[in-house]
Design a protein around this motif. Structure first.
Motif, PDB file in Angstrom:
ATOM      1  N   SER A 232       0.804  -1.223   0.000  1.00  0.00           N
ATOM      2  CA  SER A 232       0.000   0.000   0.000  1.00  0.00           C
ATOM      3  C   SER A 232       0.835   1.270   0.000  1.00  0.00           C
ATOM      4  CB  SER A 232      -0.963  -0.005   1.192  1.00  0.00           C
ATOM      5  OG  SER A 232      -0.277  -0.364   2.384  1.00  0.00           O
ATOM      6  N   ILE A 233       1.967   1.286   0.689  1.00  0.00           N
ATOM      7  CA  ILE A 233       2.791   2.495   0.700  1.00  0.00           C
ATOM      8  C   ILE A 233       3.386   2.758  -0.682  1.00  0.00           C
ATOM      9  CG2 ILE A 233       4.926   1.337   1.464  1.00  0.00           C
ATOM     10  CD1 ILE A 233       5.494   3.904   3.127  1.00  0.00           C
ATOM     11  N   ASP A 357       0.730   4.411   4.938  1.00  0.00           N
ATOM     12  CA  ASP A 357       0.155   4.250   3.597  1.00  0.00           C
ATOM     13  C   ASP A 357      -1.099   5.099   3.427  1.00  0.00           C
ATOM     14  OD1 ASP A 357      -1.686   2.932   5.187  1.00  0.00           O
ATOM     15  OD2 ASP A 357      -1.460   0.986   4.232  1.00  0.00           O
TER      16      ASP A 357
END
Length: 439
Positions: A232-233, A357
């Motif tokens: 996600s990041i 994130d």
């Protein structure tokens, strides 16, 4: 006379590979100079001077600079408010056109409008491209040409439209010789940006085929170290290509991970078409709910001292590493909104401050889903039972005991509320608000 340059403004797309805006800049016929701005409008609003996101961006900007320096070029990095920075760049360089990838957040759209107007005053073109999503704002519409507000029909049409055309990579590498040749510029350090390092390593920017194949079975089990991709990041800051990831997900033996990417697109188009969701409920009648908003109870939730082990484990994981397992995000959000009757905006803002994130579209979508106020949301009478959720998804308490070491000892607090009692209270409170006559 100095030859005009094409500037490519990198934002949520910190990579040279398969980057739409960079591709069009490199194909523009002019030498290309990449630019990155540490936006003070965003950075000055951050409460804490240790912020994993800023640290990650500094790391990735340095990586980009190393890649560009190896090709005899540079990344121009500035720290300031975007309009002021662009005024300086216009004075410093002969600019023919500026290329950037579209952003869907309200602030970003206002910023880009202001920059487009500034550039236009100087006869400079401003060109934006789709890059962070697979389908753009108006590419997946209903038969009435309206945006979808329910995920299932959106998802059906999204999957039907997902041809190879939309997943093709932009072959930027073919044109790397078009980068402007110049000496490397210095990159601001974390200290120069007035931030301190957390000093943690970040997740890998790749995912295995094995994880994608098993994703349906593993994604809801927070005790598994590699049950989710933790990409996600990288998706948030564009250090990986959404198109490449979608192709990899398509090749998996089942489609659960690909459907997660569909949810991501869905929330982006909701934010674009219904920008009021940033501050208000998607369904206006949910703004009539009489939240209790007890500050002491909110503090206990934030600190992971609710007496519900799965909730406390999640909040402590968030506070410690800046990330929380997605199943537990749903449990903790439901607990705040339904058990404590605290406005979802309080929880959303806390997640926004802590998550490495953090992405406005997904964070807002998830919180409004949990509160019942969003598109395709959980019905108001659905109240997660944290104890049953723990039994189902962490039956051996591996995840819980990792984060709640004092569990079972006198040091661990008793449950701050009784589930059955507050469940009835939540349903009654929601029912009262939703049954009010429209004024």
């Amino acid at each position: 006379m100095t030859e005009p340059l094409s500037l490519v403004w990198l934002r949520r797309d910190l990579r040279l590979h398969d980057n739409a805006a960079l591709y069009y800049a490199l194909k523009s016929g002019r030498p290309v100079l990449p630019v990155f701005i540490f936006d003070r409008t965003i950075l000055d609003a951050l409460d804490e001077r240790t912020d994993r996101r800023v640290e990650f961006i500094v790391q990735e900007v340095n990586r980009l600079q190393n890649e560009l320096t190896a090709m005899g070029s540079t990344l121009v990095v500035r720290y300031g408010h975007p309009v002021a920075v662009w005024k300086e760049l216009i004075q410093q360089y002969a600019i023919g056109d500026v290329f950037a990838n579209s952003d869907y957040e309200v602030y970003a759209k206002q910023r880009d409008k202001a920059i487009a107007e500034l550039l236009s005053e100087h006869g400079i073109g401003f060109h934006t491209s789709k890059d962070q999503t697979i389908f753009d704002r108006d590419e997946i519409l209903s038969g009435k040409k309206a945006p979808y507000t329910v995920f299932t029909p959106y998802s059906k049409k999204w999957h039907e439209a997902l041809t190879d055309f939309y997943l093709r990579s932009y072959p930027t590498e073919r044109y790397f010789s078009h980068f402007h040749k110049t000496r490397p510029e210095p990159i601001p350090t974390l200290a120069e940006l007035n931030f301190k390092p957390v000093g943690e390593s970040f997740p890998a920017r790749s995912v295995s085929a094995g994880l994608l194949n098993a994703y349906k079975k593993t994604r809801d089990l927070p005790a598994l170290a590699h049950g989710t991709s933790q990409l996600s990041i990288h998706l948030r800051f564009g250090t990986i290509s959404i198109r490449e990831l979608a192709r990899q997900a398509q090749a998996a033996s089942e489609g659960t991970f690909l459907n997660e990417l569909c949810w991501r697109d869905f929330y982006f188009q909701v934010l674009h078409h219904f920008p009021h969701v940033e501050k208000n409920s998607f369904r206006p009648k949910y703004d009539r709910i009489e939240w209790r908003n007890n500050e002491d109870e909110f503090a206990r939730w934030c600190e992971g001292r609710t007496g519900y082990p799965i909730v406390d484990a999640g909040m402590r994981q968030l506070n410690t590493i800046g990330w929380m397992h997605n199943r537990v995000r749903m449990i903790t959000a439901s607990f705040l909104c339904k058990h404590l009757l605290i406005d979802w905006r309080w929880g959303e803002a806390y997640f926004a401050k802590k998550l490495r994130d953090y992405d406005l579209a997904a964070n807002n979508g998830g919180w409004q889903w949990a509160a019942g106020s969003g598109t395709d949301a959980a019905p108001y009478f659905r109240v997660f039972n944290p104890s049953l959720q723990a039994q189902k998804f962490d039956p051996k308490e591996v995840y819980i005991r990792h984060w709640v070491r004092e569990l079972g000892s006198p040091a661990y607090p008793k449950p701050m509320v009784d589930h059955a009692t507050v469940r009835e209270r939540a349903i009654a409170t929601y029912k009262k608000a939703l049954n009010q006559q429209e004024e």
